[in-house]
Write an enzyme that holds these catalytic residues in place. Structure first.
Site: not given
Length: 312
Positions: A113, A238, A268
């Site tokens: 990530c 993020h 995500n």
């Protein structure tokens, strides 16, 4: 020229959209449960004919067009991804071939990530050192392909997409110094393991780490760049969880900043989340050109990397 800058951005998402109600038809969950815990409403899902390199190439082509550059003018391609198709050829080489590039250096970065901010730092260092004139940096992931669709705590998070940035030399320091690191002893809190590979995480551990340990680090990123959190025009973290993003910005004191909330519509998307969210903010003209923006990636390996950049 001793500095670097982001010359242009681009992003790409598959056309297919999966709503929370769609997910609830697959696993025991609900729209209310998902919105309350992570803030996600929808996510984009890539089909079998949209592998990771295709997502990345689409975003990269848009960034090149925005910079007014031909593919042959790029001499370094870095793709941040944790969902690569094969070990070799890597995603960067596949993307370079799809875009018709000549002979660029190509490499992948797998920091999950926080991959894009790591890759951006590597490109920044390469251009400053003179080993590359222009770089194309892409974050791309097909997270739905590695999702465990029997685990309602993680599968509801996943989305697919890509974001890209063209990095080039300039007279000013428009990309600030990176501050990066990890917590190796807790690296297995986020995992992509097995055959076929599946995503899993210790959600509460990651949440506590992100909300308590990372805000002071983000303030240090601003300090290294010579700006205060109050001066930030935008904060692009993020895009993991709205319950992390909003308190994080408040804790560092970014009281005047636009906060990227692309997680609501995209889920995500791992390494794609930061460049995609930034590209959308710039496309909508929500950030003035030249304004300072905090980019801060965190997640897999319990790694982090952040820098302050000037908006293209």
């Amino acid at each position: 020229m001793t500095g670097t800058r982001i010359a242009a951005l681009g992003h790409y998402q598959p056309a297919k959209v999966l709503t929370n109600d769609d997910v609830a038809a697959l696993v025991d969950t609900s729209d209310e449960w998902i919105r309350t815990r992570v803030g996600i409403k929808t996510r984009h899902i890539a089909g079998p004919d949209e592998p990771v390199d295709e997502l990345a190439a689409q975003a990269g082509a848009k960034a090149l067009a925005g910079a007014g550059l031909a593919p042959g003018e790029i001499d370094l391609v870095i793709v941040a991804t944790s969902t690569a198709i094969n070990r070799s050829p890597n995603m960067a080489a596949r993307v370079a071939a799809k875009l018709g590039m000549g002979s660029p250096a190509t490499m992948d970065v797998n920091v999950v990530c926080s991959g894009f901010t790591h890759a951006l730092a590597v490109a920044d260092h390469a251009v400053r050192a003179g080993s590359a004139g222009r770089a194309l940096v892409i974050g791309a992931d097909k997270m739905t392909e590695i999702a465990d669709w029997t685990d309602r705590s993680s599968c509801v998070l996943m989305g697919d997409g890509a974001g890209a940035a063209v990095i080039e030399a300039c007279a000013e320091d428009a990309i600030g110094p990176v501050l990066w690191g990890s917590v190796p002893g807790m690296g297995d809190a986020v995992r992509i393991e097995g055959t076929p590979p599946r995503f899993a995480q210790e959600g509460q551990s990651v949440y506590r780490w992100a909300t308590t340990q990372l805000p002071p680090i983000a303030r240090k990123v601003c300090e290294k760049a010579g700006v205060t959190p109050e001066e930030l025009a935008a904060v692009v973290l993020h895009q993991a969880n709205l319950r992390i993003i909003e308190p994080f910005a408040a804790k560092i004191g970014a009281v005047n900043a636009v906060i990227a909330r692309d997680v609501v519509d995209s889920g995500n998307t791992s390494a794609a989340s930061i460049p995609m969210a930034l590209s959308k903010l710039v496309e909508r003209r929500e950030i003035p050109s030249g304004a300072p923006v905090l980019l801060f990636g965190f997640g897999g390996n319990l790694s982090y990397a952040g820098q302050v950049v000037r908006c293209p």
